[in-house]
Design an enzyme around this catalytic site. Structure first.
Site, PDB file in Angstrom:
ATOM      1  NE  ARG A 103      -2.528   1.274   3.219  1.00 24.29           N
ATOM      2  CZ  ARG A 103      -3.081   2.007   4.425  1.00 24.29           C
ATOM      3  NH1 ARG A 103      -4.355   1.906   3.877  1.00 24.29           N
ATOM      4  NH2 ARG A 103      -3.101   2.393   5.436  1.00 24.29           N
ATOM      5  CB  THR A 107      -1.723   7.391  -3.013  1.00 29.84           C
ATOM      6  OG1 THR A 107      -1.308   5.760  -3.185  1.00 29.84           O
ATOM      7  CG2 THR A 107      -0.916   8.109  -4.196  1.00 29.84           C
ATOM      8  CG  ASP A 201       1.574  -1.498  10.150  1.00 29.47           C
ATOM      9  OD1 ASP A 201       1.437  -3.106  10.056  1.00 29.47           O
ATOM     10  OD2 ASP A 201       1.372  -1.115   9.874  1.00 29.47           O
ATOM     11  CG  ASP A 204       4.709  -2.475  11.834  1.00 26.15           C
ATOM     12  OD1 ASP A 204       4.983  -3.321  10.773  1.00 26.15           O
ATOM     13  OD2 ASP A 204       4.883  -1.467  11.976  1.00 26.15           O
TER      14      ASP A 204
HETATM   15  N1  URA Z   1      -3.527  -1.961   7.618  1.00 20.21           N
HETATM   16  C1  URA Z   1      -3.035  -1.491   9.059  1.00 20.21           C
HETATM   17  O1  URA Z   1      -2.460  -2.306   9.378  1.00 20.21           O
HETATM   18  N2  URA Z   1      -4.165  -1.114   9.497  1.00 20.21           N
HETATM   19  C2  URA Z   1      -4.789  -0.327   9.495  1.00 20.21           C
HETATM   20  O2  URA Z   1      -5.787   0.634  10.438  1.00 20.21           O
HETATM   21  C3  URA Z   1      -5.485   0.003   8.316  1.00 20.21           C
HETATM   22  C4  URA Z   1      -4.626  -1.195   7.697  1.00 20.21           C
END
Ligand code: URA
Length: 215
Positions: A103, A107, A201, A204
């Site tokens: 991602r 954007t 995330d 992570d």
């Molecule tokens: N990806 C993630 O890991 N967390 C989010 O909140 C959105 C996309």
């Protein structure tokens, strides 16, 4: 697209622990594993079976077995890998393909870097694993490829979804051959396209930041 939000107290309690910023990486992995197995129970509800004769210690009777070809499970790299064990625990004969999309943090659009999916997915029931349905860009890209290769049905299994993401996937796949099973639908996306309240995330929190951030 059929959307199922799994309304269950055990799911809600585990999800709350998952959201907690003090939950450690080992604890987070364990909770994801548990949650996916619970979601998989719903996600596999329509998997196709055929009659089979079996012999019990007492008599013969008719049971069922999953039909061939076996289901295909597709974790979206990298965070979806943390969901794989929880799903194949329920579908041990499933085959596994991988979808690698990254991602763009500016954007929020997804672009492919690894396509490890069968060229021919004809007649396959496919389960796509991605913990966070945020903008929906990644799931739309993966589901499009799977349907273009002949998949019979695609079930997306997510832990959390934003309304914006659900709307985007729904608009792209209005038919019943695509489904979404999710533990909760959150409030919204923030300006970085993170889910609010969310859990941060997911990649992570599952794997640390050694393998690069995003997804
Ligand atoms: N990806 C993630 O890991 N967390 C989010 O909140 C959105 C996309």
């Amino acid at each position: 697209m059929k959307v199922t939000v799994v309304d269950h107290p055990v799911v809600a309690a585990k999800l709350s622990a998952l959201r907690d910023e003090t939950t450690s990486t080992p604890g987070f992995r364990r909770l994801v594993d548990d949650l996916v197995t619970l979601l998989a129970y719903e996600a596999t509800r329509s998997v196709s079976v055929e009659a089979v004769e079996i012999t019990t210690p007492i008599t013969t009777t008719t049971g069922v077995r999953l039909t061939s070809p076996p289901p295909l499970v597709v974790p979206v790299l990298r965070a979806g890998v943390g969901m794989l064990d929880g799903l194949i625990r329920l579908l041990p004969d499933a085959e596994v393909g991988f979808a690698g999309l990254v991602r763009d943090e500016e954007t929020a659009e997804a672009s492919w870097y690894a396509d490890r999916l069968p060229e021919d997915a004809a007649g396959r029931a496919v389960f796509v694993l991605d913990p966070m349905l945020a903008t929906g860009g990644t799931l739309v890209a993966v589901v499009e490829v799977l349907l273009s290769r002949g998949a019979e049905s695609v079930t997306c299994v997510c832990l959390l979804a934003a309304p914006e993401g659900i709307d985007r996937v729904q608009a792209s796949f209005p038919d019943d051959n695509v489904s979404l099973v999710v533990a909760a639908v959150d409030d919204r996306l923030d300006e970085r396209s993170y889910i609010v309240p969310g859990l941060g995330d997911a990649g992570d929190r599952l794997f640390g930041s050694a393998s690069g951030s995003g997804g």
